[in-house]
Design a protein around this motif. Structure first.
Motif, PDB file in Angstrom:
ATOM      1  N   UNK A  32     -35.694  31.975  57.293  1.00 53.22           N
ATOM      2  CA  UNK A  32     -35.726  32.027  55.691  1.00 53.22           C
ATOM      3  C   UNK A  32     -36.723  31.109  55.031  1.00 53.22           C
ATOM      4  N   UNK A  33     -37.252  31.765  54.104  1.00 53.26           N
ATOM      5  CA  UNK A  33     -37.965  30.731  53.178  1.00 53.26           C
ATOM      6  C   UNK A  33     -38.822  31.557  52.050  1.00 53.26           C
ATOM      7  N   UNK A  34     -39.898  31.037  51.940  1.00 51.92           N
ATOM      8  CA  UNK A  34     -40.881  31.753  50.725  1.00 51.92           C
ATOM      9  C   UNK A  34     -41.141  33.191  51.160  1.00 51.92           C
ATOM     10  N   UNK A  35     -41.295  33.528  52.435  1.00 54.99           N
ATOM     11  CA  UNK A  35     -41.655  34.971  52.784  1.00 54.99           C
ATOM     12  C   UNK A  35     -40.419  35.868  52.643  1.00 54.99           C
ATOM     13  N   UNK A  36     -39.104  35.593  52.836  1.00 57.36           N
ATOM     14  CA  UNK A  36     -38.033  36.299  53.030  1.00 57.36           C
ATOM     15  C   UNK A  36     -37.582  36.670  51.616  1.00 57.36           C
ATOM     16  N   UNK A  37     -38.010  37.925  51.208  1.00 55.87           N
ATOM     17  CA  UNK A  37     -37.951  38.477  49.824  1.00 55.87           C
ATOM     18  C   UNK A  37     -36.716  39.506  49.489  1.00 55.87           C
ATOM     19  N   UNK A  38     -36.225  39.861  50.586  1.00 50.61           N
ATOM     20  CA  UNK A  38     -35.188  40.836  50.095  1.00 50.61           C
ATOM     21  C   UNK A  38     -33.966  40.281  49.615  1.00 50.61           C
ATOM     22  N   UNK A  39     -33.131  40.888  48.689  1.00 51.30           N
ATOM     23  CA  UNK A  39     -31.798  40.197  48.279  1.00 51.30           C
ATOM     24  C   UNK A  39     -30.771  41.303  49.033  1.00 51.30           C
ATOM     25  N   UNK A  40     -30.976  42.180  49.698  1.00 50.78           N
ATOM     26  CA  UNK A  40     -30.167  42.869  50.235  1.00 50.78           C
ATOM     27  C   UNK A  40     -30.743  44.120  51.284  1.00 50.78           C
TER      28      UNK A  40
END
Length: 345
Positions: A118-126
């Motif tokens: 996880x980090x800058x690239x992981x954008x989904x909240x759910x």
């Protein structure tokens, strides 16, 4: 079965406009949405009921929903139902399978993490997964999913791609191969005698013929014969659509799609699905029950289960929509730990 309560009896020619309230609608929105301004994904668009409920919360706050389904019919109908949200940019429609979703999401301009970290690239909240076949697909005779209607032995969720159909399995595969399908995907204890009866009845052409052969193959009470036929239909559908492979692919990818603090909500309808989801949320992998741990014994699991026991439909909802009886909702929250594969690398 992905479930919606129709406002009128759909029947074999039922239309998508008859869809009303999706199962566990309010519970799903409460469990999934933690940041109304975030970006979410409904990977099982179906009749659009859950997507519409999520957009009611997300759109006013500037949130965004990626709506995906492998069925082209679902995408086409969603353009009508969710058209205003699509035009505003609050909703993005993608026709894709679970396994291809990360790449499709990237092409749509929503970045994902690399290597499960996880980090800058992981954008989904759910992410929402409402597994199985939709009620509309069940009620559409031409799709071949239901023994209630006379129809061809198709069972493909995406009829525009893939050559494997239930008819191919039943008429061309060996009895041993068919028995394996019935055991693995239907947990049918009479898989061998049933497979021999199916081979002896060739050629099999329709759902009604299939149900008749299964019910006549071995004695039993009427209720048990109906359940046996349902297990056979389930097993064939899962094999035709490679559902377990697709499910394992998206469950493995979920940790790289969802940001820390985001959530994964999965609605399953039989033990084959639920078992994999429960293990993933406990351990980070569909094949294990124990999470990885650090030197001090602290869990390094990428998910924290929020529902120790699954959420079921209420008695009132089941009374209004009997198909809701089998649904089980499990929810996990993304931790700050990388996915097991990334940690091992």
């Amino acid at each position: 079965v992905r479930l919606c309560s129709p406002s009128s009896a759909a029947g074999p020619a039922g239309g998508w406009e008859e869809y009303h309230v999706p199962v566990l609608r309010d519970e799903l929105v409460r469990w999934l949405v933690t940041d109304p301004a975030g970006t979410y994904a409904d990977l099982t668009l179906g009749g659009g009921g859950h997507s519409a409920a999520l957009l009611d919360v997300l759109a006013p706050a500037g949130g965004r929903l990626v709506c995906a389904d492998r069925d082209g019919d679902a995408i086409r109908q969603a353009r009508r139902r969710l058209g205003t949200h699509v035009e505003s940019g609050a909703a993005t429609l993608l026709q894709t399978s679970f396994g291809r979703f990360p790449a499709a999401l990237s092409r749509a301009g929503v970045g994902v993490g690399a290597g499960g970290a996880p980090g800058e690239g992981a954008r989904l909240s759910g992410v929402l997964l409402d597994l199985g076949v939709s009620s509309h697909q069940i009620d559409e005779a031409s799709r071949g999913f239901s023994m209630r209607f006379e129809g061809p032995l198709d069972m493909r969720m995406d009829q525009a791609s893939g050559e494997l159909t239930a008819a191919t399995i039943l008429n061309e595969w060996s009895a041993a191969e068919i028995a394996d399908v019935l055991w693995r995907h239907g947990e049918e204890r009479l898989s061998r005698p049933l497979s021999r009866a199916l081979v002896a009845a060739r050629p099999l052409r329709s759902t009604a013929q299939l149900a008749s052969v299964v019910k006549a193959a071995q004695p039993g009470a009427p209720k048990e014969l109906t359940k046996r036929a349902a297990r056979v239909f389930q097993a064939l559908r899962i094999e035709v659509n490679a559902e377990m492979d697709e499910l394992e692919a998206i469950l493995a990818a979920a940790a790289s799609l969802v940001r820390p603090g985001g959530r994964l909500a999965v609605m399953s309808y039989h033990s084959l699905e639920d078992r994999r989801v429960k293990r993933l949320l406990r351990s980070g992998a569909t094949g294990g029950d124990s999470p990885p741990r650090d030197f001090y014994g602290n869990s390094l699991a990428p998910w924290t289960p929020l529902t120790r026991q699954p959420v079921f439909a209420s008695d009132a909802e089941i009374e209004a929509n009997p198909r809701a009886r089998s649904v089980r909702l499990r929810v996990g929250e993304r931790s700050s730990h990388p996915a097991p594969e990334a940690a091992a690398g």
